[in-house]
Design an enzyme around this catalytic site. Structure first.
Site, PDB file in Angstrom:
ATOM      1  N   CYS A  96      18.624  57.050  48.293  1.00  0.00           N
ATOM      2  CA  CYS A  96      19.723  56.084  48.271  1.00  0.00           C
ATOM      3  C   CYS A  96      20.574  56.241  47.016  1.00  0.00           C
ATOM      4  O   CYS A  96      21.792  56.057  47.042  1.00  0.00           O
ATOM      5  CB  CYS A  96      19.174  54.669  48.360  1.00  0.00           C
ATOM      6  SG  CYS A  96      17.981  54.238  47.060  1.00  0.00           S
ATOM      7  N   ASN A 130      25.920  50.815  52.962  1.00  0.00           N
ATOM      8  CA  ASN A 130      24.544  51.276  52.856  1.00  0.00           C
ATOM      9  C   ASN A 130      24.455  52.725  53.317  1.00  0.00           C
ATOM     10  O   ASN A 130      25.447  53.328  53.731  1.00  0.00           O
ATOM     11  CB  ASN A 130      23.634  50.379  53.697  1.00  0.00           C
ATOM     12  CG  ASN A 130      22.197  50.382  53.225  1.00  0.00           C
ATOM     13  OD1 ASN A 130      21.789  51.212  52.413  1.00  0.00           O
ATOM     14  ND2 ASN A 130      21.409  49.452  53.729  1.00  0.00           N
ATOM     15  N   HIS A 175      16.960  49.374  45.551  1.00  0.00           N
ATOM     16  CA  HIS A 175      17.736  50.188  46.494  1.00  0.00           C
ATOM     17  C   HIS A 175      19.167  50.320  45.984  1.00  0.00           C
ATOM     18  O   HIS A 175      19.820  49.325  45.658  1.00  0.00           O
ATOM     19  CB  HIS A 175      17.718  49.515  47.870  1.00  0.00           C
ATOM     20  CG  HIS A 175      18.417  50.283  48.945  1.00  0.00           C
ATOM     21  ND1 HIS A 175      18.092  51.585  49.281  1.00  0.00           N
ATOM     22  CD2 HIS A 175      19.436  49.938  49.780  1.00  0.00           C
ATOM     23  CE1 HIS A 175      18.862  51.993  50.281  1.00  0.00           C
ATOM     24  NE2 HIS A 175      19.704  51.014  50.585  1.00  0.00           N
TER      25      HIS A 175
END
Length: 376
Positions: A152, A311, A290
Site C-alpha cells: 500500500c 485506496n 495502511h
C-alpha cells in the site's frame, strides 16, 4: 370522556403484543437459513473467481463467509449508521488474514521530522469548501490493485507523485509501484512486507526519478530483483524531495489537500467490508496501519464532513475504490489517525497552481473594488 383503567390496560397490552409480533417477524425475515447463505456463497465464489483446492478449505471458508455476512447485515440494520458494509472479495477472510495480506503501512516517528510550514493553516486562510483532484485531472482514473501484497505504501507514494507531476507539468503519467517494491530496499521499505511513502519519496529523488507502470508493470510479487537499471534512460517523472504536513492538525491537512493529493496512513483493519457512505466506524485514532492517498474533501448533507480517499484494493471495494472518511474529528489525530503522518512530494513550482490564501484575499478585494468602480 374519561378512559377507564381497564380500557387503558387493554390498549397498552394490544400495542405491546403488536410490537412484539412485528419484532419477531423482522427478526425472522433477517435471519437467512443455511440454504440461502450457501446459494449466496456459491454465487459469490463465481463472481470473485474463487476456487479452493485444499481438503475442507471450501467448507472452512464458508463458515468465515457466514460470520462476515452476519456482521454486515447486523451493521446495515442499524438505522443510525453513517455507512454501509457489503460483500466483496475479502468476505472469506478472517480479520487476521486480511490484515496480514492487505495492510502494510509502516511509519517511524523519526520519518516525520521534516515537518514544513508550507501548508501550516493560519487564521484568515481562505480554502475551498470542497476539492476533488479527480475532476482536475491529477488522479489516474484506473483504481489500482495491490493484491495480496503489503505494498500500500508504494501505491500511496506513486499516487502522490502522479498528482504533483500533473499539477506542475500538465501531464498525467501512471507510475510503477513494482519498481519501488523491487528496488527501494535501502531504507525501511520491505516490498510486500510493508513500508512507508516517506522512504519511497526519498528513493525516487535519489534514484533520479521513477518509470511508468507501462514500462515496469505490477506483479504484486516480492522478488527483490530490481530491473530498473535496465530502464535508466526511460525515467519519466522526478521530484525534488518531500515534506510533512503539520501533524495532528486537520485544518493544515485540509490546506495541503487543497494544493495537491497527500499520502497518509489510516487505521484500516476494520474497513475490509466498507461499501459506501462516510466511515465513522471503529478504528485506532492514534496510529495507522495502511497507506492511502487523500485526493479531496467535501461535505455530505446526511453524514457531514469527509476526506475523499483513494485506496489500492481495486474498484470493487468501497465507492469505486474510494473511501469517504469522517473529517473534522473531535481528536487532533483525526478519525482513524488520518492526521498523524501526512506526507507529500515536492516538485519545482509545485505550488504555482493555486494562489496562497493571503494573495487570494487580495485578489478578491481588488476584484470587488473594480466592480464597485464600474458601478459608479
Amino acid at each position: 370522556m374519561a378512559i377507564s383503567f381497564r380500557t387503558l390496560a387493554l390498549l397498552t397490552l394490544s400495542v405491546l403484543l403488536i410490537s412484539i409480533s412485528l419484532g419477531v417477524v423482522t427478526a425472522t425475515e433477517s435471519q437467512r437459513n443455511e440454504g440461502e447463505v450457501l446459494t449466496m456463497y456459491e454465487q459469490w465464489l463465481v463472481e470473485n473467481g474463487k476456487n479452493y483446492n485444499g481438503l475442507g478449505e471450501k467448507e472452512r471458508r464458508f463458515k468465515i463467509f457466514k460470520d462476515n455476512l452476519k456482521r454486515i447485515e447486523e451493521h446495515n440494520s442499524d438505522p443510525n449508521r453513517s455507512y454501509e458494509r457489503g460483500l466483496n472479495k475479502f468476505s472469506d477472510l478472517t480479520a487476521d488474514e486480511f490484515q496480514a495480506s492487505y495492510l502494510g503501512g509502516k511509519m517511524e516517528k523519526k520519518s516525520l521530522s521534516d515537518v514544513a510550514e508550507r501548508y501550516q493553516y493560519k487564521e484568515g486562510d481562505v480554502l475551498p469548501d470542497e476539492v476533488d483532484w479527480r475532476e482536475r485531472g491529477a488522479v489516474v482514473p484506473r483504481v489500482k490493485r495491490q493484491g495480496e501484497c503489503g505494498s500500500c505504501w508504494a501505491f500511496a507514494a506513486t499516487g502522490a507523485v502522479e498528482g504533483i507531476n500533473q499539477i506542475t507539468t500538465g501531464e498525467l503519467v501512471s507510475l510503477s509501484e513494482q519498481e519501488l517494491i523491487d528496488c527501494d530496499r535501502g531504507n525501511d521499505n520491505f516490498g510486500c512486507a510493508g513500508g512507508g511513502a516517506v522512504w519511497a519519496f526519498e528513493f525516487i529523488k535519489e534514484n533520479g526519478g521513477i518509470v511508468s507502470d507501462e514500462v515496469y508493470g505490477y506483479t504484486g510479487e516480492d522478488t527483490a530483483a530490481c530491473k530498473a537499471i535496465e530502464m535508466k534512460t526511460t525515467r519519466v517523472v522526478t521530484i525534488n524531495g518531500h515534506e510533512v504536513v503539520p501533524v495532528n492538525d486537520e485544518m493544515s491537512l485540509k490546506k495541503a489537500v487543497a494544493y495537491q493529493p497527500i499520502s497518509v496512513m489510516i487505521s484500516a483493519a476494520n474497513m475490509s467490508d466498507y461499501k459506501s457512505g462516510v466511515y465513522k466506524g471503529a478504528c485506532s485514532n492514534l496510529w495507522g496501519d495502511h497507506n492511502v492517498l487523500i485526493v479531496g474533501y467535501g461535505t455530505s448533507s446526511d453524514e457531514g464532513d469527509y476526506w475523499l480517499i483513494r485506496n489500492s484494493w481495486g474498484p470493487e471495494w468501497g465507492e469505486g475504490g474510494y473511501l469517504r472518511l469522517q473529517r473534522n474529528f473531535h481528536e487532533p489525530t483525526g478519525k482513524c489517525a488520518v492526521a498523524v503522518a501526512p506526507v507529500y512530494p515536492i516538485k519545482s513550482n509545485s505550488s504555482s497552481h493555486l494562489l496562497s490564501p493571503s494573495v487570494f484575499k487580495l485578489v478578491v478585494l481588488f476584484v470587488f473594488q473594480l466592480i464597485s468602480l464600474a458601478l459608479l
